[in-house]
Write an enzyme that holds these catalytic residues in place. Sequence first.
Site, mmCIF file in Angstrom:
data_model
loop_
_atom_site.group_PDB
_atom_site.id
_atom_site.type_symbol
_atom_site.label_atom_id
_atom_site.label_comp_id
_atom_site.label_asym_id
_atom_site.label_seq_id
_atom_site.Cartn_x
_atom_site.Cartn_y
_atom_site.Cartn_z
ATOM 1 N N GLU A 165 0.723 -1.171 -0.100
ATOM 2 C CA GLU A 165 0.384 -0.030 -0.130
ATOM 3 C C GLU A 165 0.900 1.312 -0.067
ATOM 4 O O GLU A 165 0.696 2.081 1.100
ATOM 5 C CB GLU A 165 -0.835 -0.075 1.286
ATOM 6 C CG GLU A 165 -1.940 -1.128 1.230
ATOM 7 C CD GLU A 165 -2.952 -0.836 2.222
ATOM 8 O OE1 GLU A 165 -2.755 -0.350 3.401
ATOM 9 O OE2 GLU A 165 -3.976 -1.675 2.078
ATOM 10 N N GLU A 348 -5.590 -8.889 1.051
ATOM 11 C CA GLU A 348 -6.306 -8.185 2.373
ATOM 12 C C GLU A 348 -7.471 -8.071 2.324
ATOM 13 O O GLU A 348 -8.035 -7.442 1.370
ATOM 14 C CB GLU A 348 -5.500 -7.306 3.082
ATOM 15 C CG GLU A 348 -4.267 -7.401 3.621
ATOM 16 C CD GLU A 348 -3.686 -6.106 4.280
ATOM 17 O OE1 GLU A 348 -4.479 -5.156 4.734
ATOM 18 O OE2 GLU A 348 -2.369 -5.959 4.109
ATOM 19 N N TRP A 394 -7.421 -10.924 6.066
ATOM 20 C CA TRP A 394 -6.613 -10.007 6.936
ATOM 21 C C TRP A 394 -7.411 -10.061 8.361
ATOM 22 O O TRP A 394 -8.615 -9.742 8.365
ATOM 23 C CB TRP A 394 -6.512 -8.614 6.600
ATOM 24 C CG TRP A 394 -5.622 -7.682 7.837
ATOM 25 C CD1 TRP A 394 -6.091 -6.946 8.729
ATOM 26 C CD2 TRP A 394 -4.437 -7.704 7.778
ATOM 27 N NE1 TRP A 394 -5.253 -6.535 9.732
ATOM 28 C CE2 TRP A 394 -3.801 -6.942 8.763
ATOM 29 C CE3 TRP A 394 -3.195 -8.156 6.877
ATOM 30 C CZ2 TRP A 394 -2.763 -6.748 9.417
ATOM 31 C CZ3 TRP A 394 -1.890 -8.003 7.528
ATOM 32 C CH2 TRP A 394 -1.575 -7.145 8.631
ATOM 33 N N GLU A 401 -2.894 -2.478 15.576
ATOM 34 C CA GLU A 401 -3.730 -1.790 14.584
ATOM 35 C C GLU A 401 -3.404 -0.371 14.331
ATOM 36 O O GLU A 401 -3.916 0.563 14.439
ATOM 37 C CB GLU A 401 -5.107 -1.783 14.678
ATOM 38 C CG GLU A 401 -6.054 -1.378 13.657
ATOM 39 C CD GLU A 401 -5.628 -1.589 12.104
ATOM 40 O OE1 GLU A 401 -5.263 -2.899 11.831
ATOM 41 O OE2 GLU A 401 -5.413 -0.870 11.160
HETATM 42 O O1 PGI Z 1 -6.686 -1.692 9.019
HETATM 43 C C1 PGI Z 1 -6.494 -2.961 8.603
HETATM 44 C C2 PGI Z 1 -5.471 -3.276 7.824
HETATM 45 C C3 PGI Z 1 -4.038 -2.812 8.495
HETATM 46 O O2 PGI Z 1 -3.705 -3.817 9.814
HETATM 47 C C4 PGI Z 1 -2.845 -3.504 7.576
HETATM 48 O O3 PGI Z 1 -1.422 -3.346 8.144
HETATM 49 C C5 PGI Z 1 -2.846 -2.572 6.416
HETATM 50 O O4 PGI Z 1 -2.168 -3.335 5.014
HETATM 51 C C6 PGI Z 1 -4.375 -2.254 5.787
HETATM 52 N N1 PGI Z 1 -4.688 -1.476 4.897
HETATM 53 C C7 PGI Z 1 -5.968 -1.076 4.891
HETATM 54 C C8 PGI Z 1 -6.795 -0.101 4.206
HETATM 55 C C9 PGI Z 1 -6.073 1.065 4.244
HETATM 56 C C10 PGI Z 1 -5.855 1.639 5.702
HETATM 57 C C11 PGI Z 1 -4.890 1.404 6.503
HETATM 58 C C12 PGI Z 1 -4.822 1.766 7.793
HETATM 59 C C13 PGI Z 1 -5.908 2.538 8.399
HETATM 60 C C14 PGI Z 1 -6.864 2.798 7.537
HETATM 61 C C15 PGI Z 1 -6.907 2.402 6.051
HETATM 62 C C16 PGI Z 1 -6.355 -1.801 6.062
HETATM 63 N N2 PGI Z 1 -5.621 -2.558 6.623
#
Ligand code: PGI
Length: 438
Positions: A165, A348, A394, A401
């Site tokens: 990302e 994810e 995920w 987090e």
């Molecule tokens: O937020 C859940 C997961 C993270 O724990 C992962 O490390 C990360 O790859 C990931 N990306 C996303 C979508 C973008 C996002 C990331 C973090 C916070 C808000 C949006 C959600 N997540």
Amino acid sequence: MERNDFPKDFIFGVATASYQIEGAYNEDGKVPSIWDVFSHTPGKIKNNENGDVACDHYHRYEEDIKIIKDIGFDAYRFSISWPRVMKNTKEKNEKGLDFYNKLIDKLLENNITPFITIYHWDLPLFLYEKGGWLNDDIALYFQDYSSILFQNFGDRVKHWITLNEPWCSSFLGYFYGIHAPGHKNLQEAIKTDHNLLRAHGYSVEAFRDLVKDGKIGITNVTTKVEPADETEEDFYVALLVDELTNGWFYDPIIFGRYPENARAILQRNGIEIFENDMNIISKKIDFFGINYYTRQLVKYAPEEPFMFRTIEGELEKTEMGWEIYPEGLYDMLLKIYNRYKTPLYITENGMAGPDKIENGKVHDTYRINYLKSHFENALKAIKDGVDLKGYFIWTLMDNFEWAEGYSKRFGIVYTDYTTQKRYLKDSAIWLKKFLEGK
Ligand SMILES: OC[C@@H]1[C@@H](O)[C@H](O)[C@@H](O)c2[nH]c(CCc3ccccc3)c[n+]21
């Protein structure tokens, strides 16, 4: 819907990331990352929590692999901690490499296919002190780091993701400032993204020499952007935001250029756009990783710098406040595949839930329903011609987090952080049955 409705060679996996699960933040020669610094800075993380211990996966990886095996996953996606394997721009940390060698060997022993993410946000502080992603040299430092991983693990690991990302690293880290290193400068976000994409390209270039029988790609957060109302203006800003948040990170890799409308509006706002190394950035990849969670509703707002506002939707939401919108997964799989004609993995997909543990049980029926509905939409996309090769949930266990600390639980396995005990949630038990249906 059953497991056998999917293609025979379709991969079901589960994903994690180094800073979120490993802990041992200063053990065996690991040097600090920007997330160690950021999480130790008061006020940055909810309840001022940090990843010093996290899920203590550094010491408990064998138990965690047993859980992955027990649930029945084909593959495991994890990231390498750059500051754990590199002491500086030149010297390797052998103890860090040993950890990942043992992890990889244990996975293979259990017939679990390893997918490595080379970078999942934990940049070494020694590089941030040289300018980090703002310093053009970072692309070659990343190539050197990637090459060391390819040389050490490429004999056993054949599936690689350069970056997780880049939108998050650049926009959350350098524009919104809610992630490390916490800058708030749009020009820096555009510059860092360009260097992230350059680093990706240089890594792919080295990969072709060092892991000739391997597959490499990049993972992008991929959000369905929709107009809040059926008006011309809302449709226009939805296209614009789709270019800014999705196309900006996909187009350069396939077409060697940034999307036109987003580029024009950034330039109208005085932002410099970068063109150098597009030939490196667009080195052929083998797949895209898609991280899908939700949709974004946008409204025309001429008073805003980019003419849009994000609107809160009416659908049921997760603990993150993200709408549950499985149809958006179908839409984005079709959109991305039809535009770029590149094989896809969902790297994810999952949700944060109000998980409560009672007598070792967590009745997360909502997460079973979430996963089921997203599986169904992935299957529909496959039937409609998308070359979707796999699906990673995920995440394995509740973990750190990011800015939310430990307050948000995404795991299919419950982590009790006081005892470090793991408990399979109902969703893990459901998955075990679903995956047995092979
Ligand atoms: O937020 C859940 C997961 C993270 O724990 C992962 O490390 C990360 O790859 C990931 N990306 C996303 C979508 C973008 C996002 C990331 C973090 C916070 C808000 C949006 C959600 N997540």
